[in-house]
Design an enzyme around this catalytic site. Structure first.
Site, PDB file in Angstrom:
ATOM      1  N   SER A   1       0.842  -1.198   0.000  1.00  0.00           N
ATOM      2  CA  SER A   1       0.000   0.000   0.000  1.00  0.00           C
ATOM      3  C   SER A   1       0.873   1.242   0.000  1.00  0.00           C
ATOM      4  O   SER A   1       1.980   1.247   0.568  1.00  0.00           O
ATOM      5  CB  SER A   1      -0.854  -0.015   1.271  1.00  0.00           C
TER       6      SER A   1
ATOM      7  N   THR B   1       0.429   3.484   1.798  1.00  0.00           N
ATOM      8  CA  THR B   1       0.495   3.889   3.202  1.00  0.00           C
ATOM      9  C   THR B   1       1.850   3.558   3.841  1.00  0.00           C
ATOM     10  O   THR B   1       2.159   4.061   4.921  1.00  0.00           O
ATOM     11  CB  THR B   1      -0.679   3.249   3.974  1.00  0.00           C
TER      12      THR B   1
ATOM     13  N   TYR C   1      -1.975  -0.701  10.762  1.00  0.00           N
ATOM     14  CA  TYR C   1      -2.242  -1.326   9.456  1.00  0.00           C
ATOM     15  C   TYR C   1      -1.063  -1.075   8.511  1.00  0.00           C
ATOM     16  O   TYR C   1      -0.511  -2.007   7.913  1.00  0.00           O
ATOM     17  CB  TYR C   1      -3.544  -0.776   8.846  1.00  0.00           C
TER      18      TYR C   1
ATOM     19  N   LYS D   1       1.964  -3.670   6.803  1.00  0.00           N
ATOM     20  CA  LYS D   1       2.391  -3.786   5.392  1.00  0.00           C
ATOM     21  C   LYS D   1       3.899  -3.548   5.280  1.00  0.00           C
ATOM     22  O   LYS D   1       4.600  -4.240   4.533  1.00  0.00           O
ATOM     23  CB  LYS D   1       1.636  -2.779   4.519  1.00  0.00           C
TER      24      LYS D   1
ATOM     25  N   GLY E   1      -4.356  11.888  10.915  1.00  0.00           N
ATOM     26  CA  GLY E   1      -3.501  10.991  10.139  1.00  0.00           C
ATOM     27  C   GLY E   1      -3.576  11.193   8.637  1.00  0.00           C
ATOM     28  O   GLY E   1      -2.816  10.569   7.892  1.00  0.00           O
ATOM     29  N   ASP E   2      -4.497  12.054   8.148  1.00  0.00           N
ATOM     30  CA  ASP E   2      -4.620  12.254   6.694  1.00  0.00           C
ATOM     31  C   ASP E   2      -3.542  13.198   6.166  1.00  0.00           C
ATOM     32  O   ASP E   2      -3.228  14.211   6.787  1.00  0.00           O
ATOM     33  CB  ASP E   2      -5.991  12.851   6.351  1.00  0.00           C
TER      34      ASP E   2
HETATM   35  P1  NAD Z   1     -11.001  -7.223   1.253  1.00  0.00           P
HETATM   36  O1  NAD Z   1     -11.209  -7.205   2.717  1.00  0.00           O
HETATM   37  O2  NAD Z   1     -12.175  -7.026   0.366  1.00  0.00           O
HETATM   38  O3  NAD Z   1     -10.279  -8.592   0.825  1.00  0.00           O
HETATM   39  C1  NAD Z   1      -9.376  -9.267   1.663  1.00  0.00           C
HETATM   40  C2  NAD Z   1      -9.778 -10.730   1.684  1.00  0.00           C
HETATM   41  O4  NAD Z   1      -8.864 -11.455   2.505  1.00  0.00           O
HETATM   42  C3  NAD Z   1     -11.183 -10.965   2.257  1.00  0.00           C
HETATM   43  O5  NAD Z   1     -11.917 -11.793   1.375  1.00  0.00           O
HETATM   44  C4  NAD Z   1     -10.935 -11.642   3.603  1.00  0.00           C
HETATM   45  O6  NAD Z   1     -11.976 -12.534   3.944  1.00  0.00           O
HETATM   46  C5  NAD Z   1      -9.603 -12.341   3.336  1.00  0.00           C
HETATM   47  N1  NAD Z   1      -8.786 -12.575   4.533  1.00  0.00           N
HETATM   48  C6  NAD Z   1      -8.421 -11.687   5.489  1.00  0.00           C
HETATM   49  N2  NAD Z   1      -7.643 -12.288   6.408  1.00  0.00           N
HETATM   50  C7  NAD Z   1      -7.504 -13.586   6.025  1.00  0.00           C
HETATM   51  C8  NAD Z   1      -6.832 -14.708   6.568  1.00  0.00           C
HETATM   52  N3  NAD Z   1      -6.149 -14.615   7.711  1.00  0.00           N
HETATM   53  N4  NAD Z   1      -6.889 -15.878   5.908  1.00  0.00           N
HETATM   54  C9  NAD Z   1      -7.594 -15.994   4.756  1.00  0.00           C
HETATM   55  N5  NAD Z   1      -8.263 -14.970   4.199  1.00  0.00           N
HETATM   56  C10 NAD Z   1      -8.220 -13.774   4.832  1.00  0.00           C
HETATM   57  O7  NAD Z   1      -9.864  -6.131   0.921  1.00  0.00           O
HETATM   58  P2  NAD Z   1      -9.340  -5.595  -0.489  1.00  0.00           P
HETATM   59  O8  NAD Z   1      -9.723  -4.155  -0.603  1.00  0.00           O
HETATM   60  O9  NAD Z   1      -9.699  -6.531  -1.577  1.00  0.00           O
HETATM   61  O10 NAD Z   1      -7.778  -5.631  -0.226  1.00  0.00           O
HETATM   62  C11 NAD Z   1      -6.961  -6.708  -0.640  1.00  0.00           C
HETATM   63  C12 NAD Z   1      -5.538  -6.436  -0.194  1.00  0.00           C
HETATM   64  O11 NAD Z   1      -5.084  -5.204  -0.728  1.00  0.00           O
HETATM   65  C13 NAD Z   1      -5.395  -6.316   1.332  1.00  0.00           C
HETATM   66  O12 NAD Z   1      -4.194  -6.955   1.717  1.00  0.00           O
HETATM   67  C14 NAD Z   1      -5.304  -4.826   1.552  1.00  0.00           C
HETATM   68  O13 NAD Z   1      -4.566  -4.516   2.706  1.00  0.00           O
HETATM   69  C15 NAD Z   1      -4.572  -4.380   0.300  1.00  0.00           C
HETATM   70  N6  NAD Z   1      -4.826  -2.959  -0.033  1.00  0.00           N
HETATM   71  C16 NAD Z   1      -6.114  -2.533  -0.203  1.00  0.00           C
HETATM   72  C17 NAD Z   1      -6.357  -1.182  -0.472  1.00  0.00           C
HETATM   73  C18 NAD Z   1      -7.772  -0.673  -0.655  1.00  0.00           C
HETATM   74  O14 NAD Z   1      -7.972   0.532  -0.575  1.00  0.00           O
HETATM   75  N7  NAD Z   1      -8.764  -1.532  -0.895  1.00  0.00           N
HETATM   76  C19 NAD Z   1      -5.290  -0.276  -0.575  1.00  0.00           C
HETATM   77  C20 NAD Z   1      -3.977  -0.753  -0.413  1.00  0.00           C
HETATM   78  C21 NAD Z   1      -3.759  -2.116  -0.150  1.00  0.00           C
HETATM   79  N1  UFG Z   2     -12.598  11.507   2.988  1.00  0.00           N
HETATM   80  C1  UFG Z   2     -13.616  12.367   3.337  1.00  0.00           C
HETATM   81  N2  UFG Z   2     -14.756  11.836   3.878  1.00  0.00           N
HETATM   82  C2  UFG Z   2     -14.930  10.500   4.086  1.00  0.00           C
HETATM   83  C3  UFG Z   2     -13.877   9.621   3.720  1.00  0.00           C
HETATM   84  C4  UFG Z   2     -12.727  10.161   3.179  1.00  0.00           C
HETATM   85  O1  UFG Z   2     -13.495  13.576   3.165  1.00  0.00           O
HETATM   86  O2  UFG Z   2     -15.979  10.087   4.587  1.00  0.00           O
HETATM   87  C5  UFG Z   2     -11.378  12.048   2.370  1.00  0.00           C
HETATM   88  C6  UFG Z   2     -10.111  11.770   3.175  1.00  0.00           C
HETATM   89  O3  UFG Z   2      -9.899  12.776   4.134  1.00  0.00           O
HETATM   90  C7  UFG Z   2      -9.053  11.755   2.055  1.00  0.00           C
HETATM   91  C8  UFG Z   2      -9.813  11.199   0.837  1.00  0.00           C
HETATM   92  O4  UFG Z   2     -11.198  11.399   1.129  1.00  0.00           O
HETATM   93  O5  UFG Z   2      -8.656  13.075   1.746  1.00  0.00           O
HETATM   94  C9  UFG Z   2      -9.582   9.710   0.611  1.00  0.00           C
HETATM   95  O6  UFG Z   2      -9.845   8.996   1.830  1.00  0.00           O
HETATM   96  P1  UFG Z   2      -9.962   7.398   1.858  1.00  0.00           P
HETATM   97  O7  UFG Z   2     -10.301   7.020   3.250  1.00  0.00           O
HETATM   98  O8  UFG Z   2     -10.870   6.941   0.775  1.00  0.00           O
HETATM   99  O9  UFG Z   2      -8.511   6.913   1.445  1.00  0.00           O
HETATM  100  P2  UFG Z   2      -7.102   7.149   2.157  1.00  0.00           P
HETATM  101  O10 UFG Z   2      -6.215   7.774   1.141  1.00  0.00           O
HETATM  102  O11 UFG Z   2      -7.237   7.834   3.442  1.00  0.00           O
HETATM  103  O12 UFG Z   2      -6.666   5.654   2.495  1.00  0.00           O
HETATM  104  C10 UFG Z   2      -6.637   4.635   1.511  1.00  0.00           C
HETATM  105  C11 UFG Z   2      -6.909   3.302   2.184  1.00  0.00           C
HETATM  106  C12 UFG Z   2      -5.826   2.964   3.152  1.00  0.00           C
HETATM  107  C13 UFG Z   2      -4.515   3.027   2.462  1.00  0.00           C
HETATM  108  C14 UFG Z   2      -4.320   4.353   1.806  1.00  0.00           C
HETATM  109  C15 UFG Z   2      -3.059   4.423   1.007  1.00  0.00           C
HETATM  110  O13 UFG Z   2      -8.122   3.335   2.871  1.00  0.00           O
HETATM  111  O14 UFG Z   2      -6.022   1.669   3.624  1.00  0.00           O
HETATM  112  O15 UFG Z   2      -5.411   4.607   0.911  1.00  0.00           O
HETATM  113  O16 UFG Z   2      -3.029   3.360   0.112  1.00  0.00           O
HETATM  114  F1  UFG Z   2      -3.542   2.835   3.372  1.00  0.00           F
END
Ligand code: NAD
Ligand code: UFG
Length: 349
Positions: free
Chosen positions: A127, A129, A151, A155, A306-307
């Site tokens: 990520s 992040t 979180y 990562k 944290g944003d």
């Molecule tokens: P999601 O929660 O929809 O998918 C994650 C899946 O992993 C789920 O189906 C959950 O049931 C499964 N899971 C969790 N822990 C497990 C375990 N211990 N054993 C087996 N299965 C398990 O999330 P997503 O948005 O599809 O994200 C997928 C990956 O990408 C995650 O690792 C997340 O951290 C990473 N990621 C997501 C975002 C985002 O904004 N969606 C951003 C950066 C990174």
């Molecule tokens: N925001 C709002 N209102 C809301 C939600 C979000 O104004 O209800 C704003 C936030 O302040 C930010 C932007 O919308 O400026 C995006 O926020 P998100 O929560 O959608 O996304 P982030 O960038 O904060 O975080 C996402 C994932 C994290 C990941 C990060 C970097 O949620 O898990 O991207 O990959 F770590």
């Protein structure tokens, strides 16, 4: 040459299910391992509907060593794409032990099972992040790391472990070294164009796009915009939103790259997956109203702790080394989010 067999951890989730569609359409065989802690098997049923192809599924936790060993014994796996993980920043602050156990320990069990089975190709969901404070809002892979919540640190720790595993190959004179791509996602949004799969958050969404689409459909009353006093043109936070289908195509390019000259001697290398273009919160709201014709009721509130003001990718390395770039624009992302939300107001339920 026959296409590889890919084990997809977390394949029933939001990004994993979209990856399964792309992998099946590209003729890969796939086996999903998911404990369904944040997903439903309905997503996998729909993946098979979209593609007309079957996939293997094991309901198992990646921390379950016995289950993983059995799966690797039964299936001849070439490569693992590791999506399984918990991802809610707020929850990770309240339950850091859960996040380190699930994400970090889970990955260790997975890599040990892989190593025992001789499977050493891995694509990992990292990520943006993981990046630390920076003077430029456009992040490149060599920028300093410094995650600020459990979180993000989970990562970053996994990245460290994977880098160390790869570095140990040289010391141990491994003839088959690890080949690892660390994919640092920016902000994945959108859904498959069929409207059959998409993001189905539990409870009230934390992230902007699912929140906006639930306001549009009337499930939520009002969006809170977290701060309009940032040093950005309209004062609201800027992020690099990327269509989930573009994002998962980056994983296929990564699998191909692991077989190429760049990884011939093994290695562990990070790649940003973003568009390189940032949009503010109010630009997202405007785009949503324009594309869907629905008004989005919002109010400006204080900043969320944290944003960052602004964060977007330098995606050059992914283009140069993986031959990947995002192709879809913001209107595609909004239209596909809305198509999914309006066809599935209750998600997969
Ligand atoms: P999601 O929660 O929809 O998918 C994650 C899946 O992993 C789920 O189906 C959950 O049931 C499964 N899971 C969790 N822990 C497990 C375990 N211990 N054993 C087996 N299965 C398990 O999330 P997503 O948005 O599809 O994200 C997928 C990956 O990408 C995650 O690792 C997340 O951290 C990473 N990621 C997501 C975002 C985002 O904004 N969606 C951003 C950066 C990174
Ligand atoms: N925001 C709002 N209102 C809301 C939600 C979000 O104004 O209800 C704003 C936030 O302040 C930010 C932007 O919308 O400026 C995006 O926020 P998100 O929560 O959608 O996304 P982030 O960038 O904060 O975080 C996402 C994932 C994290 C990941 C990060 C970097 O949620 O898990 O991207 O990959 F770590």
């Amino acid at each position: 040459m026959a296409k590889k067999k890919i084990l997809v951890t977390g394949g029933a989730g939001y990004i994993g299910s979209h990856a399964c569609v792309e992998l099946l359409q590209a003729d890969y065989d796939i086996v999903v391992v998911d404990n369904l802690s944040n997903s439903k098997t309905e997503s996998l049923a729909r993946v098979q509907n979209i593609t007309g192809k079957a996939l293997g599924f094991y309901q198992a936790d990646i921390r379950d060593r016995t289950a993983l060993t059995e799966i690797f014994a039964k299936e001849v796996i070439d490569t693992v794409i590791h999506f399984a993980g918990l991802k809610a920043v707020g929850e990770s602050c309240a339950k850091p032990d859960l996040y380190y156990h699930n994400n970090v320990y889970g990955t260790l069990v997975l890599t040990e099972a892989m190593q025992a089975a001789g499977v050493k190709e891995l694509v990992f969901s990292s990520s943006a992040t993981v990046y630390g404070e920076s003077t430029s809002p456009q992040y490149a892979e060599d920028f300093p790391l410094g995650a600020i919540n459990p979180y993000g640190r989970s990562k970053a720790m996994i990245e460290d472990i994977l880098r160390d595993l790869s570095a140990a190959d040289a010391i141990n004179h491994e003839s088959r070294p690890w080949k690892i791509a660390l994919l640092r996602y920016f902000n994945p949004i959108g859904a498959h164009e069929s409207g059959l799969i998409g993001e189905d958050p539990n409870g009230i969404p934390n992230n902007l796009m699912p929140y906006v689409s639930q306001v549009a459909i009337g499930k939520l009353v009002q969006l809170s915009v977290f701060g309009n006093d940032y040093p950005t043109p309209d004062g609201t936070g800027i992020r690099d939103y990327i269509h989930v289908v573009d994002l998962v195509k980056g994983h296929i390019k990564a699998i191909e790259a692991l077989d190429g000259d760049g990884f011939a001697a093994g290695g562990c290398r990070p790649y940003n997956l973003g568009t390189g273009q940032g949009y503010s919160v109010l630009e997202i709201v405007d785009a949503f109203e324009r594309v869907t014709g629905r008004p989005i009721n919002y109010k400006i509130v204080g900043r969320r702790a944290g944003d960052l003001a602004e964060c977007f990718a330098n995606p050059d390395r992914a283009l140069q080394e993986l031959g990947w770039r995002a192709e879809k624009n913001l209107d595609d992302m909004v239209a596909d989010t809305w198509n999914w939300q309006s066809k599935n107001p209750q998600g997969f339920a």
